[in-house]
Design a protein around this motif. Structure first.
Motif, mmCIF file in Angstrom:
data_model
loop_
_atom_site.group_PDB
_atom_site.id
_atom_site.type_symbol
_atom_site.label_atom_id
_atom_site.label_comp_id
_atom_site.label_asym_id
_atom_site.label_seq_id
_atom_site.Cartn_x
_atom_site.Cartn_y
_atom_site.Cartn_z
ATOM 1 N N SER A 133 5.698 3.781 -1.125
ATOM 2 C CA SER A 133 5.866 2.378 -1.508
ATOM 3 C C SER A 133 5.129 2.100 -2.811
ATOM 4 O O SER A 133 5.628 1.398 -3.682
ATOM 5 C CB SER A 133 5.321 1.456 -0.414
ATOM 6 O OG SER A 133 6.009 1.680 0.776
ATOM 7 N N GLN A 166 6.115 -5.142 2.266
ATOM 8 C CA GLN A 166 7.557 -5.126 2.517
ATOM 9 C C GLN A 166 8.096 -3.695 2.492
ATOM 10 O O GLN A 166 8.933 -3.342 3.318
ATOM 11 C CB GLN A 166 8.263 -5.957 1.455
ATOM 12 C CG GLN A 166 7.866 -7.410 1.549
ATOM 13 C CD GLN A 166 8.942 -8.329 1.046
ATOM 14 O OE1 GLN A 166 9.788 -7.927 0.282
ATOM 15 N NE2 GLN A 166 8.904 -9.559 1.467
ATOM 16 N N GLY A 167 7.608 -2.905 1.539
ATOM 17 C CA GLY A 167 8.052 -1.515 1.452
ATOM 18 C C GLY A 167 7.727 -0.765 2.730
ATOM 19 O O GLY A 167 8.570 -0.048 3.276
ATOM 20 N N ARG A 168 6.530 -0.981 3.237
ATOM 21 C CA ARG A 168 6.122 -0.285 4.459
ATOM 22 C C ARG A 168 6.901 -0.802 5.669
ATOM 23 O O ARG A 168 7.202 -0.052 6.589
ATOM 24 C CB ARG A 168 4.611 -0.442 4.669
ATOM 25 C CG ARG A 168 3.811 0.258 3.573
ATOM 26 C CD ARG A 168 2.345 0.060 3.764
ATOM 27 N NE ARG A 168 1.845 0.825 4.903
ATOM 28 C CZ ARG A 168 0.631 0.690 5.418
ATOM 29 N NH1 ARG A 168 -0.203 -0.177 4.887
ATOM 30 N NH2 ARG A 168 0.255 1.412 6.442
ATOM 31 N N SER A 169 7.221 -2.100 5.660
ATOM 32 C CA SER A 169 7.998 -2.630 6.793
ATOM 33 C C SER A 169 9.434 -2.100 6.759
ATOM 34 O O SER A 169 10.166 -2.233 7.738
ATOM 35 C CB SER A 169 8.002 -4.160 6.785
ATOM 36 O OG SER A 169 8.892 -4.638 5.808
ATOM 37 N N LEU A 170 9.821 -1.485 5.634
ATOM 38 C CA LEU A 170 11.148 -0.852 5.556
ATOM 39 C C LEU A 170 11.016 0.658 5.781
ATOM 40 O O LEU A 170 11.828 1.447 5.301
ATOM 41 C CB LEU A 170 11.800 -1.153 4.201
ATOM 42 C CG LEU A 170 12.150 -2.641 3.981
ATOM 43 C CD1 LEU A 170 12.507 -2.921 2.537
ATOM 44 C CD2 LEU A 170 13.288 -3.067 4.893
#
Lengths: 535, 229
Positions: free
Chosen positions: A167, A156-160
């Protein structure tokens, strides 16, 4: 037959709570206030500061390294750490000192670069502690990491649009650090109160507080006894500072993470970060190589005669001297083996009973309740036991000291083994045991037939951990054994204080081989049992 | 799926094949989406939908080989790391980072937009008000209901300004009444924001409002050469 709760409660209370009670009654009221004799002892301030420095730096650097290693090895954890982790720390220290300090083997091969690493100094001790504590934190830290949904957080961190690196440090590291709190406290407390390695590699004039306390306790004059009683409080105070530091460090990390959350981040891991990861990946090989080299050095030292500076090889190779030392070490070896085996059996039984007791009561007590032995310096506890009036006179006899030492080994080993057994037991369903009981089996018959097979590996591991902890015990064996008991560990410290190299090398090698044999035997036996179950 | 005029196309997924180690194969047709459009993908649990979503996101999955291309705004995204793909993700499980409060979760998504901290707070307050949760800034995720968590998770994904958002079983764990409400709000919000989205679910009721729907195809077994000979 029902689960006999009262009987089990009494057994567990006797095993786990009695030592705490003894410690409380043994604490003297001699607080080291302003005019106490302790403050007049030469070098006490320096010893205090150095003790604190070793505790804080070794813990801090091991934590930093372990967290970097876990980041670097997320996708492919290395098994080398487990091998490095299981080498007995005292045996490793003996070999490490001979290999890497001035006049040591590497200094003979490449003179010069080792001058800063003195045989006994604050830096040497801190370095050895870091080398031993980092694999411990990596192995147990990975277990803690797996309890967290860290891969989902990273995704999720990387997708943000945050890089993998950011992340990890912003989303995974803070909660991991919190999950590691108890373990880190245990490591800090061990580092602050360390005695055995500090005696071999720590500074002299003054030594650290741990070795000082032990030496005071072994004197019989009233002043030394008073110093030991007051020093115990000082050690406890240093422990509190170290624990306070860990809480502050955790809080600081959270603050930094919160502050960094809103700041612009690179969406790609930078070259410097990749370089750091590569270095950390190389570190496992370096530490493994240092461990392997230490093992080989012990073998070479055991059979090498007349190996004086600056010779790279011994004048003569012979098993004769090693065989003579082995003969001398036969009795300590047997005592070590006996204490280790009885401790391992006792702890394994106690662990099973303890977890089933919690299941039967429908309550899962926090781990801290059962890990208490790791959260107070061992030396302080043992000194408090020796100072209590509640200890029966018979405990001071030869037989009494054997039982007393065994009790202490089991108590300390229980805390370590609980760390590994409890999560494994929690993951096993109680449904099969209940089904077994509904078919007419007693509680323990049902446990044996329906639950034990799922726990074979966990019990084996707990048995192994207990055995390894027991054979490495120094302070409880030395002080509670009261001269009646001599194990490989206590002998190794005595032999290492002399100038001779061969005898301590043989003792260290024996200790190492004992640990290795235990690992191989436990591994094979429990793999065989597990595969028999599969068939 | 209907063909759209080329100039409106924002996301184009070419024909795609997923091939698992054990020989299972799934073939997917070409998919195109314009801004604000959504595709609902339906199939039973364990059929490979989440694996496909992870491939779209850029997650390496050693147990499956995927061939195909992802083109967003005329750029191919295959082989790009997740953080550079411009694809957002919303999951029901661990929808928010549980150790940070609502405002911190949202600030994480705004970090790359070079806004001052006060501007970020202002924007977050406005957006929370617009989704009907104005006083939720300091709440921790465990203090939110499932529906509130789902709305904030989608808002967080949108605040990062992605080109495409993937929603993996986003309404799981919500009761029936809440599920319908959150589902309606989600599609409307995506449309308003003009973000293309792919919603994956095992429940067809979750996908009735999607612009396009794709029934996950039946898996085929790879014909091994040895078996043929």
């Amino acid at each position: 037959m029902k689960f006999r709760s009262y009987f089990v409660t009494t057994f567990l209370a006797a095993l786990l709570l009695l030592p705490w009670l003894l410690s409380l009654t043994g604490l003297s009221a001699k607080l080291p206030l302003g005019s106490a004799a302790l403050w007049a002892y030469p070098g006490i301030l320096s010893a205090t500061l150095q003790t604190l420095a070793v505790g804080l730096f070794a813990t801090l650097l091991s934590t930093v390294l372990a967290s970097l290693i876990l980041f670097a090895e997320q996708h492919k954890p290395s098994k080398l750490w487990a091998l490095t982790f299981t080498a007995p720390h005292l045996a490793f220290a003996v070999a490490f000192l001979w290999l890497f300090t001035p006049f040591g083997w590497f200094d003979r091969l490449l003179p010069g670069p080792w001058a800063w690493l003195e045989q006994q100094s604050l830096i040497t001790l801190t370095l050895i502690l870091i080398i031993k504590e980092t694999p411990f934190l990596v192995v147990l830290g990975r277990q803690q990491l797996l309890q967290l949904p860290y891969q989902q957080w990273l995704m999720q961190g990387r997708s943000l649009a945050s890089s993998h690196w950011h992340s990890w440090w912003l989303l995974v590291f803070p909660p991991w650090l919190r999950a590691m709190r108890l373990l880190l406290i245990a490591v800090a407390i061990y580092s602050v109160g360390v005695v055995d390695i500090a005696t071999l590699a720590g500074p002299l004039n003054p030594p650290l507080l741990g070795p000082l306390l032990v030496s005071w306790q072994q004197q019989f004059d009233p002043l030394s006894r008073e110093l030991a009683a007051q020093g115990l409080w000082l050690l406890l105070a240093l422990t509190m500072i170290a624990v306070g530091w860990l809480y502050a460090q955790e809080k600081l990390i959270w603050q930094i993470a919160r502050w960094r959350l809103a700041r612009v981040r690179k969406s790609r891991t930078s070259g410097r970060e990749i370089g750091l990861i590569t270095f950390v990946k190389g570190l496992r090989w370096l530490l493994f190589a240092a461990t392997l080299a230490s093992g080989l050095a012990l073998v070479a030292l055991s059979v090498g005669n007349g190996w004086f500076h600056p010779a790279l090889v011994a004048q003569q190779w012979s098993w004769q001297a090693a065989a003579n030392t082995l003969e001398r070490l036969a009795s300590p070896l047997l005592t070590t083996l006996a204490l280790g085996l009885v401790t391992a059996v006792l702890v394994s039984v106690a662990l099973i009973v303890c977890r089933e007791w919690q299941r039967a009561r429908g309550r899962d007590y926090p781990d801290v309740v059962f890990m208490g032995a790791l959260l107070v310096p061992q030396t302080a506890l043992v000194l408090a036991w020796l100072q209590t009036d509640w200890l029966p006179f018979s405990a001071l006899s030869a037989a009494g000291s054997w039982w007393l030492t065994l009790y202490a080994h089991a108590w300390f080993a229980f805390a370590y083994a609980y760390l590994s057994y409890a999560p494994a037991e929690r993951a096993v369903t109680q449904a099969h045991l209940t089904t077994g009981r509904s078919l007419g089996f007693s509680y323990w018959q049902s446990w044996w037939y329906f639950k034990r097979p799922a726990l074979t590996a966990a019990i084996g591991y707990a048995f192994l951990v207990s055995f390894l902890v027991s054979i490495a015990q120094y302070v409880p064996t030395l002080l509670l054994g009261q001269g009646y008991l001599s194990t490989l560990t206590t002998e190794l410290v005595v032999l290492s204080s002399g100038a001779e190299l061969q005898a301590p090398a043989v003792a260290a090698l024996l200790l190492w081989l004992l640990a290795l044999a235990a690992i191989l035997l436990c591994g094979n036996i429990f793999v065989a049992l597990a595969s028999r179950r599969v068939k | 799926m209907k063909n759209k005029p080329e100039q409106n196309l924002h996301v184009r997924l070419s024909e795609c094949q997923l091939k698992w180690r054990e020989g299972r194969i799934i073939d997917l047709p070409t998919i195109t989406l314009a801004r604000g459009e959504s595709l609902g993908v339906m199939g039973p649990s364990g059929c490979g939908k989440s694996t496909w979503l992870r491939w779209l996101l850029g997650v390496t999955q050693p147990y499956v080989k995927v061939t195909g291309d992802i083109i967003i705004a005329n750029h191919s995204l295959v082989q790009r790391p997740i953080e550079e793909s411009g694809i957002g993700l919303v999951m029901q499980e661990q929808a928010l980072f549980p150790h940070y409060n609502v405002v911190e979760n949202l600030m994480f998504a705004l970090a790359q937009q070079k806004l001052s901290r006060s501007k970020q707070r202002e924007l977050i307050a406005e957006n929370l008000a617009s989704i009907g949760l104005p006083d939720y800034q300091q709440r921790m995720p465990h203090q939110l209901s499932g529906g509130e968590r789902a709305r904030i998770a989608l808002l967080r994904a949108v605040l990062a300004k992605p080109e495409l958002i993937l929603l993996d079983e986003p309404f799981n764990g919500l009761d029936q009444a809440r599920r319908q409400q959150v589902c309606q709000w989600t599609y409307q919000f995506l449309r308003e924001q003009g973000v293309a989205a792919i919603v994956v679910s095992h429940d067809e009721n979750d996908l009735t409002l999607a612009h396009h729907r794709l029934q996950w195809p039946q898996a085929q077994q790879e014909q091994r050469n040895e078996a043929l000979s």
